[in-house]
Design an enzyme around this catalytic site. Structure first.
Site, short mmCIF file in Angstrom:
data_model
loop_
_atom_site.label_atom_id
_atom_site.label_comp_id
_atom_site.label_asym_id
_atom_site.label_seq_id
_atom_site.Cartn_x
_atom_site.Cartn_y
_atom_site.Cartn_z
N HIS A 1 7.96 5.23 3.21
CA HIS A 1 8.96 4.17 3.11
C HIS A 1 8.91 3.46 1.76
CE1 HIS A 1 12.12 2.00 4.96
NE2 HIS A 1 11.72 2.15 6.21
N ARG A 2 7.89 3.73 0.95
CA ARG A 2 7.82 3.11 -0.37
C ARG A 2 8.81 3.76 -1.34
NH1 ARG A 2 1.55 3.96 -1.53
NH2 ARG A 2 2.25 6.02 -0.79
#
Length: 473
Positions: free
Chosen positions: A444-445
């Site tokens: 998700h980064r």
């Protein structure tokens, strides 16, 4: 007079620092030829046969089958120029300190011709003879020179012999003082198993924070627990492994490498998963038509790989890695596609280099080659590293879906479930279609759900209508 040369465990590449001896291929007293495999070792990446660069008579072996040796540790010694095996050679010996370099003229012609210039990663045998370590054989019934301590840990009490830096780090992470341990290796060398046993002992002997109950007089009856029958007391801190029938399996080799990598992935990567069902009927029909046309057979995995690389070209955020030290997302120009393969030795992830530039036929051939090498245990470290994105076809296990763990340090993995007939609304009518579940686990980064959803939706559209892929090529 024979010259005794020491052959050490060579650098096996890709940061590998140790290997387990699986099987010795020669015995003490055997005559070996130049570049003859002498031992089979298992690293965290693959099974490797190690060739000896010297020809002569084996005078000593170091390490039993099942033991682990660090890179640079002695494997065996060879008497170069010996015409016949020595009488009653010792089965285990320790290397003596290297003598002063001999003049170049002292090296016999036979010794020069009984060595090999072939190399493994980072290891060469073509160095001048003066730089090679010579080993003197111990006299019968005599003692041998003590092995030098490796990887000392310096402290106020002096140096502690430790087999590798990994062992020292493991002890440091668990707060162990190596000076208090007794090594089970040769000459007190502290091995990884010694540290792990000390860690386990510390866990089982950890004092309880519950205060001890007050002593009960012998005449007083034992109080019964409220709300139920009396239970047998369980010793505080009792180890589960002390119970009968419990088996302890060492985490090493491929299994250990998988455990380390998955743990690191879960620790470092904030992952999320999205999934979608797709009608794969048209894709299966297209594959059947392609294979019926003749030529090399195209695998379903190869078609999914072509779809994947096209999707990554539209969503390059997922073909990346995260550099937290620099606080940067590093987007990668090439797609080196890993694929999960189950073997008798455990899960491995071979890598297809430059998958974005390959045709479906080329991908099929490379998948087949790497899968066969994985089953045979002959994958090289270079074929198991460097991936930028991974395909995981867990449908071969007969399951529909999964939330896989990302192959660190990649940013995403596409999962493919089994393709099975299911009721499906097709062109406004209820029909039986070939349905597959696709899942995408992503870091998700590197992106948000919109990007991940767009990637997965494009993959599903190509599965349902392969012509979509042709329009984007």
């Amino acid at each position: 007079m024979a010259q005794v040369l020491e052959f050490k465990l060579p650098d096996l590449g890709e940061g590998l620092t140790e290997a387990e001896i699986v099987r010795w291929l020669v015995s003490v007293g055997d005559v070996v030829a130049v570049d003859q495999p002498v031992v089979e070792v298992e690293t965290a990446k693959a099974m490797v046969e190690v060739p000896c660069p010297y020809g002569g008579v084996v005078t000593a072996r170091f390490g039993e089958e099942g033991s682990e040796l660090p890179v640079g540790a002695p494997l065996l010694t060879v008497a170069v120029g010996a015409s016949e095996p020595a009488d009653s050679p010792p089965t285990t010996a320790a290397p003596a300190p290297a003598p002063a370099p001999a003049p170049a003229a002292a090296t016999s012609a036979s010794a020069r011709h009984e060595t090999s210039g072939n190399v493994l990663v980072g290891y060469g045998t073509g160095a001048p003879a003066a730089r090679r370590r010579r080993v003197r054989r111990a006299p019968l019934g005599g003692s041998v020179a003590p092995a030098p301590a490796r990887e000392p840990v310096n402290g106020a009490a002096g140096a502690v012999p430790v087999v590798s830096p990994l062992v020292r780090r493991l002890a440091r992470e668990h707060g162990l003082d190596l000076r208090e341990l007794t090594g089970s290796g040769r000459d007190g060398l502290i091995l990884r198993c010694d540290v792990e046993q000390a860690i386990n002992r510390g866990a089982t002997q950890e004092p309880s924070t519950v205060p001890a109950p007050a002593p009960v007089p012998a005449s007083a009856p034992a109080p019964a627990p409220a709300g139920g029958p009396a239970m047998s007391p369980t010793p505080v801190g009792a180890s589960a492994s002390a119970r009968p029938g419990v088996t302890r399996v060492p985490l090493r080799g491929v299994r250990g490498a998988v455990a380390d990598k998955l743990t690191r992935s879960r620790h470092d990567i904030p992952d999320a998963t999205c999934w979608v069902d797709a009608d794969a009927t048209e894709l299966m029909a297209a594959r059947t038509a392609m294979n019926a046309a003749g030529g090399a057979k195209i695998s379903l995995l190869a078609l999914m790989a072509r779809i994947c690389t096209a999707a990554l070209a539209r969503h390059p955020e997922l073909n990346s890695t995260v550099d937290m030290a620099a606080r940067e997302i590093v987007r990668l120009p090439e797609v080196h596609l890993g694929f999960a393969a189950q073997t008798d030795r455990g899960l491995v992830v071979p890598v297809v280099r430059d998958a974005h530039a390959r045709s479906a036929e080329s991908l099929s051939a490379e998948f087949a080659r790497l899968t066969e090498a994985g089953r045979a245990g002959t994958l090289t470290p270079g074929e198991l590293t460097g991936g930028t994105f991974t395909l995981n076809n867990y449908g071969v296990f007969g399951v529909d879906g999964s939330t896989p763990i990302i192959n660190h340090p990649e940013a995403a993995m596409l999962g493919i479930g089994r393709i099975v007939p299911k009721p499906w609304v097709h062109e406004g009518e209820l029909a039986v279609r070939q349905v597959v579940q696709l899942s995408l686990t992503f870091d998700h980064r590197v992106c948000d759900g919109g990007t991940a959803g767009g990637f997965l939706r494009y993959v599903a559209d190509c599965v349902e209508q392969p012509a979509v892929l042709l329009r984007t090529l």
